[in-house]
Write an enzyme that holds these catalytic residues in place. Structure first.
Site, PDB file in Angstrom:
ATOM      1  N   ASP A  64      10.922 -12.403 -31.447  1.00  0.00           N
ATOM      2  CA  ASP A  64      10.735 -10.958 -31.314  1.00  0.00           C
ATOM      3  C   ASP A  64      10.988 -10.197 -32.614  1.00  0.00           C
ATOM      4  OD1 ASP A  64       9.813 -10.813 -28.690  1.00  0.00           O
ATOM      5  OD2 ASP A  64      11.823 -11.187 -27.928  1.00  0.00           O
ATOM      6  N   ASP A 113       3.965 -12.782 -24.816  1.00  0.00           N
ATOM      7  CA  ASP A 113       4.465 -11.589 -25.503  1.00  0.00           C
ATOM      8  C   ASP A 113       4.328 -11.722 -27.025  1.00  0.00           C
ATOM      9  OD1 ASP A 113       5.740 -12.576 -23.151  1.00  0.00           O
ATOM     10  OD2 ASP A 113       7.280 -11.033 -23.238  1.00  0.00           O
TER      11      ASP A 113
HETATM   12  N1  GLY Z   1       9.093  -9.316 -24.113  1.00  0.00           N
HETATM   13  C1  GLY Z   1       9.874  -9.331 -22.938  1.00  0.00           C
HETATM   14  C2  GLY Z   1       9.318  -8.476 -21.869  1.00  0.00           C
HETATM   15  O1  GLY Z   1       8.166  -8.099 -21.885  1.00  0.00           O
HETATM   16  O2  GLY Z   1      10.070  -8.158 -20.952  1.00  0.00           O
END
Ligand code: GLY
Length: 376
Positions: free
Chosen positions: A92, A154
């Site tokens: 992330d 994601d």
């Molecule tokens: N990236 C984690 C979520 O979308 O909750």
């Protein structure tokens, strides 16, 4: 529903006003989910750390209110401890440093921010598994956990940081890694109907795909709507950065699936394939993220499709504003109600989420042509 564009100005004004009010309490904190009207502040190492400063940059860029920029810069500095504490970093990095350091560098040319973003890009590139051609998602959550083989949808939204690094440094390695990861997404994450897996597990030694995993969705073969939103936006950005037609085709497929599953109010269920009573639960953050991605997709797609995506994105944002906004609730810090963070884990269900607020503001900014947008 109001016709014409009047609602967009009203929504922007409300978002700006509420955010300015929120700065007094939140300051350089890192809001994640709002409980009983108050945003809980997360650790600066949590994946959501970039959204509050990112929203401040978007609003600063238009309003030129210095206090918004000052807080965004303070948040970015507070994240240095995370960047220097290597073991807390996972994939992330893209979400976190695109909306802070890339934003700052883009708007001000700050050399310190450029170095921070380059560091983040290097760490992110270092998570690439050459055999499986994927970016590893997480570090172990608990002692002894093995997740070297897990990649998640994601991560498409983290790839713009690598394209930025190539653009900024002139070194194509970052872009090569992003494109290899995104090709793996096309091969293993996108189902033929346009829905997506949240998690795909690979053998980290051989690179072979083992299985899809349900993750934050209801079940392995269900359709977690925020996962779809990450795919729509991330694949559109992939096309933007590479010009590869396959990414645009996949973005169209995932967008058409998402749009075909929306009900009358244009705001998605948290999982399109959850059983009926559970499907009533919305995820406004998925709606906001998809809408901003659809607006970019509209720019990238020609003819009637372009008008169609723009019209549907606008309908989502207008419904979020008119039916899900907390404008008339002075004791609520969140902008949008009814987000769902992690249903299977039972965390942050039916609450405002900072990324919902961020993408709502970003979507409005797209409608108003208030760029730049830092993923691009
Ligand atoms: N990236 C984690 C979520 O979308 O909750």
């Amino acid at each position: 529903m109001e016709t014409g564009e009047n609602w967009i100005d009203k929504a922007w004004d409300q978002a700006l006003r509420k955010t300015i009010r929120n700065t007094k309490r939140i300051g350089d904190g890192f809001p994640h989910a709002s409980k009983n009207g108050v945003y809980e502040l997360a650790d600066p190492g949590w994946w959501t750390a970039g959204f509050w400063p990112g929203m401040l940059w978007l609003l600063y860029n238009q309003s030129e209110r210095g206090e918004l920029r000052e807080l965004a810069e303070k948040c970015e500095s507070r994240m240095d401890a995370v960047l220097d504490g290597y073991e807390r970093l996972d994939h992330d990095l893209g979400f976190m440093w695109t909306l802070t350091s890339v934003a700052n560098y883009t708007l001000t040319g700050s050399n310190v921010s450029e170095v921070r973003a380059m560091k983040a890009a290097n760490y992110l590139a270092g998570r690439f598994n050459l055999k499986g051609r994927y970016i590893r998602a997480w570090n172990p959550w608990k002692e002894g956990e093995r997740n070297e083989g897990e990649a998640i949808i994601d991560c498409c939204m983290n790839m713009p940081l690598l394209y930025w690094a190539t653009r900024t440094s002139g070194d194509p390695r970052y872009a090569h890694i992003a494109t290899a990861h995104l090709d793996t997404v096309l091969e293993h994450f996108i189902r033929s109907d346009g829905s997506v897996y949240h998690i795909v597990r690979f053998d980290p030694e051989t690179g072979e795909k083992i299985e899809g995993v349900g993750g934050q969705g209801f079940a392995t073969e269900s359709a977690w709507s925020r996962g779809s939103a990450w795919a729509i936006y991330g694949l559109t950005l992939a096309y933007h950065h590479t010009g590869k037609k396959e990414y645009l085709t996949a973005a169209n497929l995932t967008a058409n699936f998402f749009l075909s599953r929306l009900g009358e109010d244009s705001v998605p269920a948290w999982d399109f394939r959850a059983p009926k009573p559970l499907r009533e639960l919305r995820d406004t953050s998925a709606g906001a993220c998809a809408a901003s991605g659809l607006l970019l997709l509209a720019e990238k797609t020609g003819g009637e499709d372009s008008a169609f995506y723009r019209m549907r994105a606008e309908a989502i944002l207008q419904s979020l504003f008119e039916n899900y906004g907390a404008w008339d609730i002075p004791d609520e810090e969140g902008l949008l109600l009814h987000g769902t963070s992690h249903y299977p884990q039972g965390s942050n269900i039916d609450v405002p989420l900072i990324y919902g607020d961020y993408y709502f503001v970003e979507g409005l900014a797209r409608l108003k042509d208030y760029g730049p947008f830092y993923w691009e």
